[in-house]
Design an enzyme around this catalytic site. Structure first.
Site, PDB file in Angstrom:
ATOM      1  N   ASN A   1       0.877  -1.182   0.000  1.00  0.00           N
ATOM      2  CA  ASN A   1       0.000   0.000   0.000  1.00  0.00           C
ATOM      3  C   ASN A   1       0.906   1.221   0.000  1.00  0.00           C
ATOM      4  O   ASN A   1       1.469   1.578   1.031  1.00  0.00           O
ATOM      5  CB  ASN A   1      -0.899  -0.022   1.245  1.00  0.00           C
ATOM      6  CG  ASN A   1      -1.740   1.249   1.350  1.00  0.00           C
ATOM      7  OD1 ASN A   1      -1.748   2.081   0.448  1.00  0.00           O
ATOM      8  ND2 ASN A   1      -2.438   1.402   2.463  1.00  0.00           N
ATOM      9  N   TRP A   2       1.030   1.822  -1.159  1.00  0.00           N
ATOM     10  CA  TRP A   2       1.963   2.958  -1.290  1.00  0.00           C
ATOM     11  C   TRP A   2       1.412   4.233  -0.655  1.00  0.00           C
ATOM     12  O   TRP A   2       2.128   5.208  -0.537  1.00  0.00           O
ATOM     13  CB  TRP A   2       2.267   3.214  -2.766  1.00  0.00           C
ATOM     14  CG  TRP A   2       3.079   2.142  -3.427  1.00  0.00           C
ATOM     15  CD1 TRP A   2       3.725   1.096  -2.815  1.00  0.00           C
ATOM     16  CD2 TRP A   2       3.359   2.012  -4.828  1.00  0.00           C
ATOM     17  NE1 TRP A   2       4.381   0.331  -3.735  1.00  0.00           N
ATOM     18  CE2 TRP A   2       4.174   0.872  -4.981  1.00  0.00           C
ATOM     19  CE3 TRP A   2       3.000   2.738  -5.953  1.00  0.00           C
ATOM     20  CZ2 TRP A   2       4.632   0.446  -6.231  1.00  0.00           C
ATOM     21  CZ3 TRP A   2       3.459   2.317  -7.200  1.00  0.00           C
ATOM     22  CH2 TRP A   2       4.274   1.184  -7.340  1.00  0.00           C
ATOM     23  N   LYS A   3       0.143   4.240  -0.310  1.00  0.00           N
ATOM     24  CA  LYS A   3      -0.514   5.441   0.230  1.00  0.00           C
ATOM     25  C   LYS A   3      -0.261   6.627  -0.718  1.00  0.00           C
ATOM     26  O   LYS A   3      -0.080   6.406  -1.911  1.00  0.00           O
ATOM     27  CB  LYS A   3      -0.038   5.690   1.656  1.00  0.00           C
ATOM     28  CG  LYS A   3      -0.190   4.418   2.520  1.00  0.00           C
ATOM     29  CD  LYS A   3      -0.093   4.640   3.989  1.00  0.00           C
ATOM     30  CE  LYS A   3      -0.310   3.307   4.718  1.00  0.00           C
ATOM     31  NZ  LYS A   3      -0.295   3.437   6.161  1.00  0.00           N
TER      32      LYS A   3
ATOM     33  N   HIS B   1      -9.680   1.331   4.862  1.00  0.00           N
ATOM     34  CA  HIS B   1      -8.422   1.529   5.595  1.00  0.00           C
ATOM     35  C   HIS B   1      -8.669   2.486   6.765  1.00  0.00           C
ATOM     36  O   HIS B   1      -9.465   3.418   6.643  1.00  0.00           O
ATOM     37  CB  HIS B   1      -7.361   2.093   4.640  1.00  0.00           C
ATOM     38  CG  HIS B   1      -5.985   2.045   5.235  1.00  0.00           C
ATOM     39  ND1 HIS B   1      -5.555   2.980   6.146  1.00  0.00           N
ATOM     40  CD2 HIS B   1      -4.963   1.175   5.059  1.00  0.00           C
ATOM     41  CE1 HIS B   1      -4.315   2.667   6.516  1.00  0.00           C
ATOM     42  NE2 HIS B   1      -3.931   1.581   5.868  1.00  0.00           N
TER      43      HIS B   1
ATOM     44  N   GLU C   1      -7.047   4.877   7.870  1.00  0.00           N
ATOM     45  CA  GLU C   1      -6.800   6.290   7.535  1.00  0.00           C
ATOM     46  C   GLU C   1      -8.033   6.905   6.884  1.00  0.00           C
ATOM     47  O   GLU C   1      -8.347   8.067   7.098  1.00  0.00           O
ATOM     48  CB  GLU C   1      -5.552   6.400   6.638  1.00  0.00           C
ATOM     49  CG  GLU C   1      -4.280   6.162   7.445  1.00  0.00           C
ATOM     50  CD  GLU C   1      -3.095   5.649   6.654  1.00  0.00           C
ATOM     51  OE1 GLU C   1      -3.123   5.683   5.412  1.00  0.00           O
ATOM     52  OE2 GLU C   1      -2.132   5.184   7.305  1.00  0.00           O
TER      53      GLU C   1
ATOM     54  N   GLU D   1      -5.403  -4.598  10.559  1.00  0.00           N
ATOM     55  CA  GLU D   1      -4.399  -3.551  10.737  1.00  0.00           C
ATOM     56  C   GLU D   1      -4.673  -2.801  12.043  1.00  0.00           C
ATOM     57  O   GLU D   1      -5.493  -1.874  12.057  1.00  0.00           O
ATOM     58  CB  GLU D   1      -4.438  -2.562   9.571  1.00  0.00           C
ATOM     59  CG  GLU D   1      -4.141  -3.186   8.223  1.00  0.00           C
ATOM     60  CD  GLU D   1      -3.544  -2.175   7.250  1.00  0.00           C
ATOM     61  OE1 GLU D   1      -2.561  -2.508   6.603  1.00  0.00           O
ATOM     62  OE2 GLU D   1      -4.057  -1.040   7.171  1.00  0.00           O
TER      63      GLU D   1
ATOM     64  N   GLY E   1       2.476   2.648  10.748  1.00  0.00           N
ATOM     65  CA  GLY E   1       3.434   3.735  10.593  1.00  0.00           C
ATOM     66  C   GLY E   1       4.127   4.143  11.883  1.00  0.00           C
ATOM     67  O   GLY E   1       4.782   5.181  11.950  1.00  0.00           O
TER      68      GLY E   1
ATOM     69  N   SER F   1       3.416  -1.868  10.301  1.00  0.00           N
ATOM     70  CA  SER F   1       4.867  -1.912  10.509  1.00  0.00           C
ATOM     71  C   SER F   1       5.486  -3.274  10.184  1.00  0.00           C
ATOM     72  O   SER F   1       6.405  -3.722  10.860  1.00  0.00           O
ATOM     73  CB  SER F   1       5.229  -1.478  11.942  1.00  0.00           C
ATOM     74  OG  SER F   1       4.805  -0.142  12.169  1.00  0.00           O
TER      75      SER F   1
ATOM     76  N   GLY G   1       2.834  -1.040   4.260  1.00  0.00           N
ATOM     77  CA  GLY G   1       2.863   0.392   3.969  1.00  0.00           C
ATOM     78  C   GLY G   1       4.279   0.847   3.658  1.00  0.00           C
ATOM     79  O   GLY G   1       4.809   0.595   2.570  1.00  0.00           O
ATOM     80  N   GLY G   2       4.898   1.515   4.604  1.00  0.00           N
ATOM     81  CA  GLY G   2       6.220   2.135   4.399  1.00  0.00           C
ATOM     82  C   GLY G   2       7.242   1.235   3.730  1.00  0.00           C
ATOM     83  O   GLY G   2       7.945   1.666   2.804  1.00  0.00           O
TER      84      GLY G   2
END
Ligand code: 13P
Length: 250
Positions: A9-11, A95, A97, A167, A173, A212, A233-234
């Site tokens: 997930n590149w966001k 998600h 977010e 999640e 993050g 993470s 993610g990251g």
């Protein structure tokens, strides 16, 4: 019976040049022998580019959101059909977010789940508790309620062509990862919830962990019986990290 899945997930990150460089590095280090499902979820303006860069690869394309409406006078919205037309096969739904920052409700999440499937996309439905909910002992209630909100509307059969992602909000993050035991407990509980309705669908449903995940903790997480891969993610923005996670699943 369940094939592991690694989803990036590149966001809201990247541009044409960085995406091209990232995907070239991933393709260069990728092994066809890895027998998992792989996908990356990019931002709307780049989906077509990502699809073209991943043509003839074992990595599929997903989006991070879609409209709850089908088509028409909804300025600024992007429909499931548009995503499919741009080469997507998957879409992340609900998600945390989007729920927290954009006020997405359970009803909207359920509508998006339906729209995704109507367009032939596989929804990746995200659920997860906040730190406060965990501290109050509400983790399982919270995620089961988030799942129920969709299952009530879509029906259990819809989960034949869907994935779940657990999640924990406090792990996204933050560098804090749920322990494999913490994650396994929630995954097993989600699967059990579906199994009450349909054991065979529950047994086939991929449930990914997100929060993470890194090269250094992926293998340990993926070893748990109900953790079927990760939503990353990251670490999915770093080719070597992402490849190492793919290797851990593959
Ligand atoms: P991080 O891997 O950066 O914690 O993000 C997880 C996530 O939100 C994936 O959807």
């Amino acid at each position: 019976m369940r094939v592991p899945v690694v989803a990036g997930n590149w966001k809201m990150n990247g541009n044409r040049a960085s995406i091209q460089a990232l995907l070239e590095s991933i393709r260069a280090g990728f092994s066809r022998e890895w027998e998992s499902r792989f996908l990356v979820c990019g931002s709307f303006p780049y989906l077509d580019l990502i699809s073209r860069l991943l043509q003839d690869s074992a990595i599929a394309v997903g989006a991070q959101n879609l409209s709850e409406f089908r088509a028409g006078a909804y300025t600024g919205e992007v429909s499931g059909e548009m995503l499919a037309d741009a080469g997507c096969r998957y879409v992340i739904i609900g998600h945390s977010e989007r729920r927290a920052l954009f006020g997405e409700t359970s009803q909207q999440v359920a509508a998006k789940f339906l729209r995704a499937q109507e367009a032939g996309l596989t929804p990746i439905l995200c659920v997860g508790e906040t730190l406060e909910q965990r501290q109050q002992g509400l983790t399982l209630d919270t995620v089961r309620e988030q799942l129920r909100a969709v299952a009530d509307v879509a029906g259990v059969d819809a989960f034949r062509h869907a994935m779940l992602a657990y999640e924990p909000v406090w792990a996204i993050g933050t560098g804090l990862t749920a322990t494999p035991e913490q994650a396994q407990e929630v995954h097993a509980s989600l699967r059990e919830r579906i199994a009450v309705l349909h054991p065979e669908i529950a047994a086939r449903l991929p449930i990914l962990y997100g929060g993470s995940v890194k090269a250094s903790n992926a293998a340990e997480l993926f070893a748990s019986p109900d953790i079927d891969g990760g939503l990353i993610g990251g670490a999915s923005l770093d080719a070597q990290e992402f490849l190492a996670i793919c290797r851990a699943a593959g």
